[in-house]
Design a protein around this motif. Structure first.
Motif, PDB file in Angstrom:
ATOM      1  N   UNK A 148      37.850  44.227  34.445  1.00 27.72           N
ATOM      2  CA  UNK A 148      37.464  45.601  34.098  1.00 27.72           C
ATOM      3  C   UNK A 148      36.681  46.244  35.240  1.00 27.72           C
ATOM      4  N   UNK A 149      35.769  45.492  35.875  1.00 29.76           N
ATOM      5  CA  UNK A 149      35.011  46.029  37.011  1.00 29.76           C
ATOM      6  C   UNK A 149      35.936  46.372  38.176  1.00 29.76           C
ATOM      7  N   UNK A 150      36.892  45.484  38.458  1.00 31.23           N
ATOM      8  CA  UNK A 150      37.848  45.721  39.537  1.00 31.23           C
ATOM      9  C   UNK A 150      38.670  46.971  39.253  1.00 31.23           C
ATOM     10  N   UNK A 151      39.110  47.123  38.012  1.00 28.73           N
ATOM     11  CA  UNK A 151      39.885  48.300  37.624  1.00 28.73           C
ATOM     12  C   UNK A 151      39.044  49.567  37.763  1.00 28.73           C
ATOM     13  N   UNK A 152      37.750  49.508  37.367  1.00 28.43           N
ATOM     14  CA  UNK A 152      36.866  50.670  37.493  1.00 28.43           C
ATOM     15  C   UNK A 152      36.702  51.064  38.966  1.00 28.43           C
TER      16      UNK A 152
END
Length: 187
Positions: A148-152
């Motif tokens: 999720x952090x990478x996608x953000x």
């Protein structure tokens, strides 16, 4: 198989050792032992005793597991052709009871609930499986948080690039280009 018929809360129940019953609410607290002395019928593997109406000296011991309420019963009353309806619910107070011992009229123990000696290793086995399941769930959660952090971060970069493109794009002045109207006005 030995059993007894007892009376409590205005009802009669056929009970055997280690059986769990729903009966009318008792005043005692959870975990306490209760004696039912209204024994109407006793049956052992060898003998049968019938009370007239009760068996004197016979008793059934039970442990209160839980004091609670039963399922909701809907009460609906209607008077036809009068446009009169009434709907309400009721939850009866009950006690969950587990029968532990059954005694005959001379105090002899007829039946007793079995204690589960082999239950402790099963619990530890379940707890090990449960801890493994929890560890796997935590690892999966950490992976999801990283993804999720990478996608953000990717989304933020994409938005920044889009905003820069908007800033760098040549602006068209509204005065330089006039549109011709589709309808012509007659003078």
């Amino acid at each position: 198989m030995s059993f007894a018929v007892i009376q409590t809360g205005g009802k009669q129940y056929k009970v055997s050792a280690s059986e769990i019953l729903k009966i009318e609410r008792l005043k005692d607290q959870e975990g306490k032992t209760v004696e039912f002395k209204n024994v109407l019928f006793l049956n052992d593997d060898k003998t049968t005793e019938i009370g007239n109406p009760n068996i004197q000296g016979a008793k059934v011991e039970a442990t209160i597991l839980k004091n609670t309420k039963n399922k909701t019963i809907l009460v609906f009353k209607k008077r036809r052709r009068k446009n009169s309806r009434k709907k309400y619910g009721h939850r009866q107070l009950i006690s969950l009871v587990q029968i532990t011992k059954i005694f005959s009229k001379n105090g002899k123990l007829i039946a007793q609930a079995e204690t589960k000696k082999g239950s402790t290793p099963v619990k530890t086995k379940i707890s090990k499986e449960e801890t493994l399941r929890k560890v796997k769930a935590e690892e999966a959660r950490k992976l999801q948080v990283k993804a999720a952090k990478k996608y953000d971060e990717q989304e933020k970069k994409r938005l920044e690039i889009a905003q820069e493109k908007i800033k760098l794009a040549p602006k068209k002045s509204p005065t330089g280009s006039k549109k011709k109207s589709l309808t012509t006005k007659k003078k």
